[in-house]
Design a protein around this motif. Structure first.
Motif, PDB file in Angstrom:
ATOM      1  N   GLY A   1       0.908  -1.145  -0.106  1.00 33.28           N
ATOM      2  CA  GLY A   1       0.003  -0.081   0.029  1.00 33.28           C
ATOM      3  C   GLY A   1       1.002   1.314   0.006  1.00 33.28           C
ATOM      4  O   GLY A   1       1.914   1.342  -0.816  1.00 33.28           O
ATOM      5  N   ASP A   2       0.579   1.970   1.006  1.00 32.65           N
ATOM      6  CA  ASP A   2       1.420   3.463   1.076  1.00 32.65           C
ATOM      7  C   ASP A   2       2.295   3.144   2.157  1.00 32.65           C
ATOM      8  O   ASP A   2       3.050   4.454   2.498  1.00 32.65           O
ATOM      9  N   LYS A   3       2.623   2.209   2.893  1.00 31.73           N
ATOM     10  CA  LYS A   3       3.621   2.076   3.717  1.00 31.73           C
ATOM     11  C   LYS A   3       4.913   1.286   3.113  1.00 31.73           C
ATOM     12  O   LYS A   3       4.846   0.448   2.460  1.00 31.73           O
ATOM     13  N   THR A   4       5.986   1.588   4.032  1.00 29.37           N
ATOM     14  CA  THR A   4       7.201   0.932   3.870  1.00 29.37           C
ATOM     15  C   THR A   4       8.036   0.307   4.970  1.00 29.37           C
ATOM     16  O   THR A   4       7.860   1.095   5.791  1.00 29.37           O
ATOM     17  N   SER A   5       8.867  -0.529   4.798  1.00 29.38           N
ATOM     18  CA  SER A   5       9.625  -0.919   5.950  1.00 29.38           C
ATOM     19  C   SER A   5      10.934  -1.678   5.519  1.00 29.38           C
ATOM     20  O   SER A   5      10.949  -2.291   4.578  1.00 29.38           O
ATOM     21  N   ARG A   6      12.046  -1.178   5.946  1.00 28.27           N
ATOM     22  CA  ARG A   6      13.206  -1.841   5.801  1.00 28.27           C
ATOM     23  C   ARG A   6      13.391  -3.316   6.371  1.00 28.27           C
ATOM     24  O   ARG A   6      13.146  -3.228   7.880  1.00 28.27           O
TER      25      ARG A   6
END
Length: 118
Positions: free
Chosen positions: A55-60
């Motif tokens: 969606g509109d979220k990111t995570s490393r």
């Protein structure tokens, strides 16, 4: 009449067909007529990181993240608790140079879950 219930298969399944004169119909009962979705995750790295987007979220995600840390990051991305299934039952980190594959189960009704992208 014969009712068949699939309790372990994941994702959308095709309607069963018959080679005889039987009529096969789709029947959904209960308050949550959905199937949990399962996606496969494979990582063959011995260093580095990747950025996952949902969606509109990111995570490393780091190559040496534990399953627990990875699960928390995915739950953040999806906004829902997810389940990690390890078919070999011995994964401690999500990547290694030989490659590791495990499954991500989305146990709640989230509609058709889009792929998590790297």
């Amino acid at each position: 009449d014969v009712d068949i219930e699939f309790v372990t298969e994941r994702g959308s399944l095709d309607l069963i067909t018959s080679s005889g004169h039987e009529t096969v119909t789709k029947l959904q009962e209960g308050e949550a007529p959905y199937r949990p979705e399962r996606q496969a995750f494979n990582c063959d790295a011995d260093g580095g990181f990747a950025t996952l987007t949902f969606g509109d979220k990111t995570s490393r995600v780091n190559f040496d993240d534990t399953i627990s840390v990875f699960s928390s990051k995915l739950s953040f991305l999806t906004g829902s608790t997810i389940t990690i299934v390890d078919p070999d039952d011995f994964i401690t980190t999500i990547c290694d140079s030989q490659g590791k594959t495990f499954f991500i189960d989305f146990p709640l009704s989230m509609g058709d879950v889009g792929h998590i992208t790297v």
